[in-house]
Enzyme design. Structure first.
Site, PDB file in Angstrom:
ATOM      1  N   TYR B 106      72.875   4.239 120.667  1.00  0.00           N
ATOM      2  CA  TYR B 106      73.758   3.331 120.303  1.00  0.00           C
ATOM      3  C   TYR B 106      73.839   3.329 118.920  1.00  0.00           C
ATOM      4  CZ  TYR B 106      74.550  -0.297 124.770  1.00  0.00           C
ATOM      5  OH  TYR B 106      74.747  -0.332 125.854  1.00  0.00           O
ATOM      6  N   TYR B 145      69.695   4.552 129.355  1.00  0.00           N
ATOM      7  CA  TYR B 145      68.558   4.428 128.294  1.00  0.00           C
ATOM      8  C   TYR B 145      67.242   3.447 129.058  1.00  0.00           C
ATOM      9  CZ  TYR B 145      71.112   0.452 127.232  1.00  0.00           C
ATOM     10  OH  TYR B 145      72.548  -0.815 127.157  1.00  0.00           O
ATOM     11  N   ARG B 155      69.046   0.805 131.687  1.00  0.00           N
ATOM     12  CA  ARG B 155      70.252   0.839 132.180  1.00  0.00           C
ATOM     13  C   ARG B 155      70.745   1.920 133.402  1.00  0.00           C
ATOM     14  NH1 ARG B 155      73.084  -3.374 130.399  1.00  0.00           N
ATOM     15  NH2 ARG B 155      73.306  -3.127 132.443  1.00  0.00           N
ATOM     16  N   HIS B 158      77.118   2.780 131.928  1.00  0.00           N
ATOM     17  CA  HIS B 158      78.164   1.567 130.658  1.00  0.00           C
ATOM     18  C   HIS B 158      78.654   1.864 129.740  1.00  0.00           C
ATOM     19  CE1 HIS B 158      74.062   0.187 128.879  1.00  0.00           C
ATOM     20  NE2 HIS B 158      75.448  -0.844 128.579  1.00  0.00           N
ATOM     21  N   HIS B 160      80.591  -1.807 127.950  1.00  0.00           N
ATOM     22  CA  HIS B 160      80.874  -3.350 127.702  1.00  0.00           C
ATOM     23  C   HIS B 160      82.348  -3.465 127.559  1.00  0.00           C
ATOM     24  CE1 HIS B 160      76.737  -4.183 126.492  1.00  0.00           C
ATOM     25  NE2 HIS B 160      76.410  -2.892 126.121  1.00  0.00           N
TER      26      HIS B 160
END
Lengths: 208, 240
Positions: B106, B145, B155, B158, B160
């Site tokens: 991110y 990640y 995770r 995905h 959000h």
């Protein structure tokens, strides 16, 4: 076999995670140039009708620690009790008051603070009026489904005493978690709404 | 005339307290929620006009890129509809999305994963649904990640999603996963949802018909918001 009820199921919720602000407030997390202004930063302008107030508070977890990565949204009626929404059916709200805002809590001190106006009273579905209130919604890492609650005003004792939602909370200690006490700062009323997620003084959260 | 919103099925959503997802333990309310029918305060909500959108808001490959560059990664189109529980399209819904880059990182100052930052990828976008409830955006497929929960929890890939329908009662944040990813079923956050049928509702389907030849794969992801009662007959108290 009976006939089918052709309803869909609501999409299940997942946590907003630690980086919700990338999506909702990218400029606040230094992702600049995608769009100019994050949505929901300002509620009140010079034309807005109503008494200016500040609403502020902190979110506290079950160990007493401040939650510093939450996103808080508020939604409320205008000074006349009307919502600035296409689904408002009772009249036309003040066009100079959006009624909706959102804010990441401050990294430094966990504070959220909204400059808004005191809302008017909104009817209750079963008849009668609700006390003035602000609808509050919180998401964060570790919160699996956004939490709904309401802020009521500490200086509206009479209206609060007949509010249908507050009167569903028999325990006065729990009920008090929704009523923000009033102080003043630079001549402006300040309503402090600390939200306790768990433990002593746990805020009343709503299934509405 | 419409009535109250359907009550949320809290056996379908994840409960607040899910010890496998450790952060929930201190952030889960323990008292019972106060249940009440929705009032005008929850049955209304803010509206966002198409004028808030810029031309690249739904193009994550280019909306942060510098000097005509593009984000690195597998190019995908994500599209779908926002519907309510009555299977009616929700027009004018604001859909916001954010994600890690193709390496699973991110763009955030608190992010510490060692995968490289992509200088041309911001990771956020938004769209507003049309009259049929449709939205679409273009992005790169996010990477999986690791995250600090167990010593080796990952995770799955995905995206959000944050969705505004017509009412504040419908406000929803969720995550989209990708068809065929075995990591979905190993993820402590996914597993906060008790019913596998509910989890499958968050898995976007690969749609070969909507892929763009020699350009992008396509995934279809429909989102369902709470529905509202029709007031066929209503008890009205005297004087209302």
């Amino acid at each position: 076999m009976v006939q089918r009820l052709d309803y869909l199921k609501e999409s299940p919720s997942q946590t907003a995670g630690p980086y919700v602000h990338i999506g909702t407030n990218p400029n606040w997390v230094e992702i600049t140039g995608v769009w100019k202004d994050d949505l929901g930063l300002v509620l009140v302008g010079p034309e807005t009708v109503g008494e200016r107030i500040l609403v502020e508070g902190r979110i506290i977890d079950g160990s007493g620690a401040l939650v510093r990565d939450a996103l808080v949204e508020i939604w409320q009626a205008d000074a006349a009790g009307l919502h600035n929404s296409p689904t408002e059916t009772r009249g036309t709200a003040d066009p100079a008051f959006a009624g909706w805002a959102r804010q990441p809590v401050s990294d430094a001190d966990g504070l959220f603070r909204f400059e808004t106006i005191r809302p008017g009273r909104v009817p209750f579905s079963g008849g009668g009026l609700q006390a003035p209130h602000v609808t509050v919604w919180i998401v964060a890492r570790g919160i699996n489904l956004g939490l709904h609650t309401r802020l009521y005003f500490g200086d509206e004792a009479e209206a609060n005493s007949v509010d249908p939602l507050l009167n569903r909370i028999p325990d006065p200690v729990r009920r008090a978690t929704l009523v923000a006490p009033r102080t003043e700062r630079d001549g402006m009323p300040v309503f402090t709404f600390d939200i306790r997620l768990q433990g002593d003084g746990e805020t009343v959260f709503l299934d509405m | 005339m419409s009535g109250a919103y359907f009550q949320r099925d809290r056996d379908w959503h994840p409960p607040a307290l899910t010890p496998g997802y450790k952060t929930s333990v201190l952030r889960a309310p323990r008292q019972a929620l106060l249940s009440m029918p929705t009032t005008p305060s929850e049955e209304t909500g803010p509206v966002f006009g198409h004028d808030v959108l810029g031309p690249l808001d739904n193009d994550l490959i280019r909306n942060f890129a510098k000097d005509g560059g593009e984000a690195i990664g597998q190019r995908i189109v994500v599209y779908g509809r926002v519907l309510d529980e009555n299977a009616r399209p929700v027009a004018g819904a604001l859909v916001e999305f954010w994600q890690a880059n193709a390496g699973g990182r991110y763009r955030h100052k608190k992010e510490s994963y060692l995968a490289a930052i992509d200088p041309n990828f911001g990771g956020c976008g938004r769209a507003i649904t049309d009259a049929e409830g449709r939205y679409a955006f273009r992005t790169v497929k996010p990477g999986a990640y690791p995250w600090p929960n167990g010593v080796n929890d990952w995770r799955p890939a995905h995206i959000h999603f944050s969705v505004f329908g017509h009412a504040f009662a419908q406000r929803l944040i969720t995550q989209m996963y990708f068809e065929g990813d075995p990591m979905i079923w190993q993820c402590p956050i996914v597993k906060t949802i008790p019913d596998p049928a509910a989890i499958e509702r968050l898995v976007a389907a690969l749609d070969r018909h909507e892929t763009i030849p020699m350009d992008s794969l396509a995934y279809k992801f429909d989102i369902v918001l709470r529905g509202r009662r029709s007031t066929l007959f209503e008890n009205r108290m005297e004087g209302n």
